[in-house]
Design a protein around this motif. Structure first.
Motif, mmCIF file in Angstrom:
data_model
loop_
_atom_site.group_PDB
_atom_site.id
_atom_site.type_symbol
_atom_site.label_atom_id
_atom_site.label_comp_id
_atom_site.label_asym_id
_atom_site.label_seq_id
_atom_site.Cartn_x
_atom_site.Cartn_y
_atom_site.Cartn_z
ATOM 1 N N ALA A 193 0.856 -1.193 0.000
ATOM 2 C CA ALA A 193 0.000 0.000 0.000
ATOM 3 C C ALA A 193 0.889 1.238 0.000
ATOM 4 N N PRO A 194 1.515 1.551 -1.132
ATOM 5 C CA PRO A 194 2.440 2.683 -1.179
ATOM 6 C C PRO A 194 1.715 4.001 -0.950
ATOM 7 N N THR A 195 2.381 4.918 -0.270
ATOM 8 C CA THR A 195 1.764 6.204 0.037
ATOM 9 C C THR A 195 2.304 7.324 -0.845
ATOM 10 N N SER A 196 3.562 7.231 -1.271
ATOM 11 C CA SER A 196 4.144 8.293 -2.091
ATOM 12 C C SER A 196 3.971 7.970 -3.564
ATOM 13 N N GLN A 205 4.009 4.498 -5.779
ATOM 14 C CA GLN A 205 2.768 4.053 -6.421
ATOM 15 C C GLN A 205 2.992 3.710 -7.888
ATOM 16 N N ARG A 206 3.827 4.494 -8.566
ATOM 17 C CA ARG A 206 4.025 4.291 -9.994
ATOM 18 C C ARG A 206 4.555 2.897 -10.325
ATOM 19 N N PRO A 207 5.597 2.361 -9.633
ATOM 20 C CA PRO A 207 6.068 1.011 -9.978
ATOM 21 C C PRO A 207 4.973 -0.043 -9.892
ATOM 22 N N ASN A 208 4.118 0.034 -8.868
ATOM 23 C CA ASN A 208 3.021 -0.927 -8.760
ATOM 24 C C ASN A 208 2.058 -0.811 -9.940
ATOM 25 N N LYS A 209 1.764 0.427 -10.336
ATOM 26 C CA LYS A 209 0.847 0.633 -11.457
ATOM 27 C C LYS A 209 1.430 0.057 -12.749
ATOM 28 N N HIS A 218 -7.724 15.238 5.806
ATOM 29 C CA HIS A 218 -6.558 14.356 5.758
ATOM 30 C C HIS A 218 -7.064 12.957 5.411
ATOM 31 N N ALA A 219 -6.534 12.393 4.346
ATOM 32 C CA ALA A 219 -7.029 11.080 3.904
ATOM 33 C C ALA A 219 -5.947 10.376 3.108
#
Length: 578
Positions: free
Chosen positions: A231-234, A238-242, A459-460
């Motif tokens: 569950a990447p936050t930055s 996130q981009r590598p997972n996508k 904040h979310a």
């Protein structure tokens, strides 16, 4: 179809298949073998008997299995052969010597080459199935049954996750799936809301044909000098997972090289074994870190200064096209490194240059957020292609009136003063600001004079943003222009487009230029009066906003992550195909 079924379980359970050994997964195995026999598949079922129980194991009257190294018994059906093989000692399931002995035992038994390998149960079965799949190129499936978890060793957990990530299909019930997804990004996982043996067996059999057919798909390497987070936050994580998920969706078999240096070295060894065994790898794609490779993971997890250079050299020697998404050149801007200690800054500068030297030396192709970034790379030019972030198409309702949304940061580098002032000057506009709680706690007080009752601060996390997009009629990407932003492409721009929202972005930034080129919103000079004037004009002529929204809903289908993966694959294979 020829199927190799491998099961392993040492905990106590309800039914004994081998005298002296209780098998918790026996009901599930019964259902699987029953259905396979009914289908008429040619099945060989290997049971990994824990080493400490091997000498006490004897075939019983109701046994499905015969013990011994080369004994077969046709006890379940004419098409199913079952036999036992000694498993590893406790905690040794990642031992290469045990896996080699098990593979030799299977060869001694004369097992035929399967179309698919199915692992059921604990990590021993998964480890052996993964190893056999690497050596043979045969795809494997994993059935992760309730309660299964890797041993407490961090290395064993990492190996367990990396093996799952290379499975053609993962079957798990819903509760088990949630536990797995909390630890690893597993994009081939198929969930069942029913954990009964019948349901899991049915789900397995309904996917076995597709898993076997995946052997015909092209294979690629996906490299990242860090662990792919569940569950990447930055945005940088996130981009590598996508991209990983997009390559899977594009029909590729993806072999991963990621994690800390030791884990990457083990993944790299498996990639070499595949090629040495005659398997074809069409290309290698890498997502680099914002840090140099040497510092991309904690030094406490080990250092491997030459590992990435070895991977590059091997790909070049083997004729495997290699492309890397080179994420950022912030290290070329002194003002962005003010907080970095001098000694670390000097080390990073040297390490960045070594990484770039390796990419040039071994003829890598660079993918950049924008081609405008290429001029900021030191040294000779490198073949480059623009590969900006992609959009994930998601539906959202449209907010009423001029309901604005800003998702981003605050503080230095994320100046939102003029944006807030413009909203305050525009009575018809409301704004929701979604920012990290820690950043707002630190810098929020500086905006007190600019807030009003039409501005809400929230904040979310990234998976909680849907409700805010449902309320928005437009999204803001208003930042102060500078040299860096003339080539930077924020992921947030394409997130906005993916939700079908028109974007208001700063002029004299690349994001603003892209908004104009794609006709998905409006660019505006970054000053409060100009922004307020645009907001008033959109209030007076709401049809302009709706046209931009319609364009965004259309354009997002041309800007998906799948399109980005296809572009990368086409660029890297163009020379080979020609």
């Amino acid at each position: 179809m020829n199927i190799l079924l491998i099961s392993s379980r040492s905990e106590s359970g309800s039914q004994a298949h081998v005298r002296g050994l209780a098998w918790q997964d026996a009901p599930l195995l019964d259902r699987i073998t029953e259905r396979l026999n009914r289908r008429g598949d040619d099945v060989e079922h290997v049971v990994l008997v824990p080493a400490d129980r091997w000498s006490r194991t004897r075939p019983g009257r109701s046994s499905h299995f015969s013990t011994g190294e080369q004994i077969r018994e046709y006890a379940v059906g004419e098409q199913i052969r079952e036999y036992a093989v000694s498993g590893p000692a406790a905690g040794q399931c990642q031992s290469q010597s045990w896996r080699r002995r098990a593979a030799r035992a299977l060869r001694a038994l004369g097992t035929q080459r399967p179309d698919v390998i199915i692992a059921v149960g604990a990590e021993e079965a998964l480890a052996l199935s993964h190893d056999l799949s690497v050596a043979s190129g045969v795809p494997f499936m994993a059935v992760v049954t309730p309660g299964v978890a890797p041993s407490r060793s961090r290395r064993a957990r990492e190996a367990f996750g990396h093996a799952l990530q290379e499975a053609a299909t993962i079957i798990a019930d819903d509760s088990q799936a949630q536990q797995l997804l909390a630890q690893w990004p597993l994009f081939t996982l198929v969930r069942s809301d029913d954990e009964s043996p019948h349901a899991l067996a049915d789900l397995l059999l309904s996917n076995v044909e597709d898993a076997a057919a995946s052997a015909a798909r092209p294979r690629m390497l996906f490299h990242a000098p860090f662990e792919l987070a569940a569950a990447p936050t930055s945005a940088s994580r996130q981009r590598p997972n996508k991209m990983y998920e997009a390559f899977l969706d594009a029909g590729y078999q993806v072999s991963l090289i990621h994690g800390d240096p030791l884990q990457r070295a083990q993944d790299f060894q498996r990639a070499r074994r595949r090629v040495d065994a005659g398997q074809r790898i069409d290309f290698a794609y890498s997502e680099n870190s914002t840090q140099p490779n040497l510092l991309s993971t904690s030094a406490f997890r080990g250092l491997a200064p030459l590992l990435e250079l070895r991977i590059l050299a091997w790909c070049d020697r083997r004729g495997i096209p290699y492309g890397q998404f080179y994420r950022d050149v912030y290290w070329r801007f002194p003002e962005k490194q003010k907080s970095v200690p001098l000694l670390r800054r000097l080390l990073m500068q040297l390490a960045y240059r070594v990484d770039l030297w390796g990419l040039r030396r071994f003829r890598a192709h660079l993918f950049l957020p924008s081609l405008a970034m290429a001029e900021h790379l030191p040294g000779p030019a490198v073949p480059s292609t623009a590969l900006p972030p992609g959009a994930q198409v998601r539906e959202a309702r449209t907010g009423s009136g001029l309901s604005l949304l800003y998702v981003g940061g605050v503080g230095p580098g994320h100046e939102i003063d003029d944006m807030l002032a413009a909203v305050k000057q525009t009575p018809s506009a409301s704004l929701v600001v979604v920012v990290p709680e820690a950043s707002w706690a630190r810098f929020g007080s500086t905006y007190d004079d600019l807030l009003c009752d039409r501005v809400t601060v929230e904040h979310a996390g990234s998976n909680e943003l849907g409700r805010f997009y449902d309320q928005a009629s437009a999204c803001l990407l208003l930042v102060r222009p500078n040299q860096y932003r003339r080539f930077a492409v924020p992921m947030k721009l394409f997130e906005y487009i993916g939700f079908g929202k028109p974007v208001i972005a700063s002029a004299q930034t690349l994001a603003g230029d892209m908004v104009d080129d794609l006709d998905v919103g409006f660019s505006v000079p970054y000053d409060r009066d100009s922004i307020a004037a645009l907001l008033r004009s959109l209030t007076d002529d709401p049809a302009r906003l709706e046209r931009a929204a319609e364009n965004a809903r259309t354009e997002r289908h041309s800007q998906t992550w799948q399109k980005r993966a296809t572009t990368a694959a086409e660029v890297l294979t163009a020379g080979a195909d020609g």
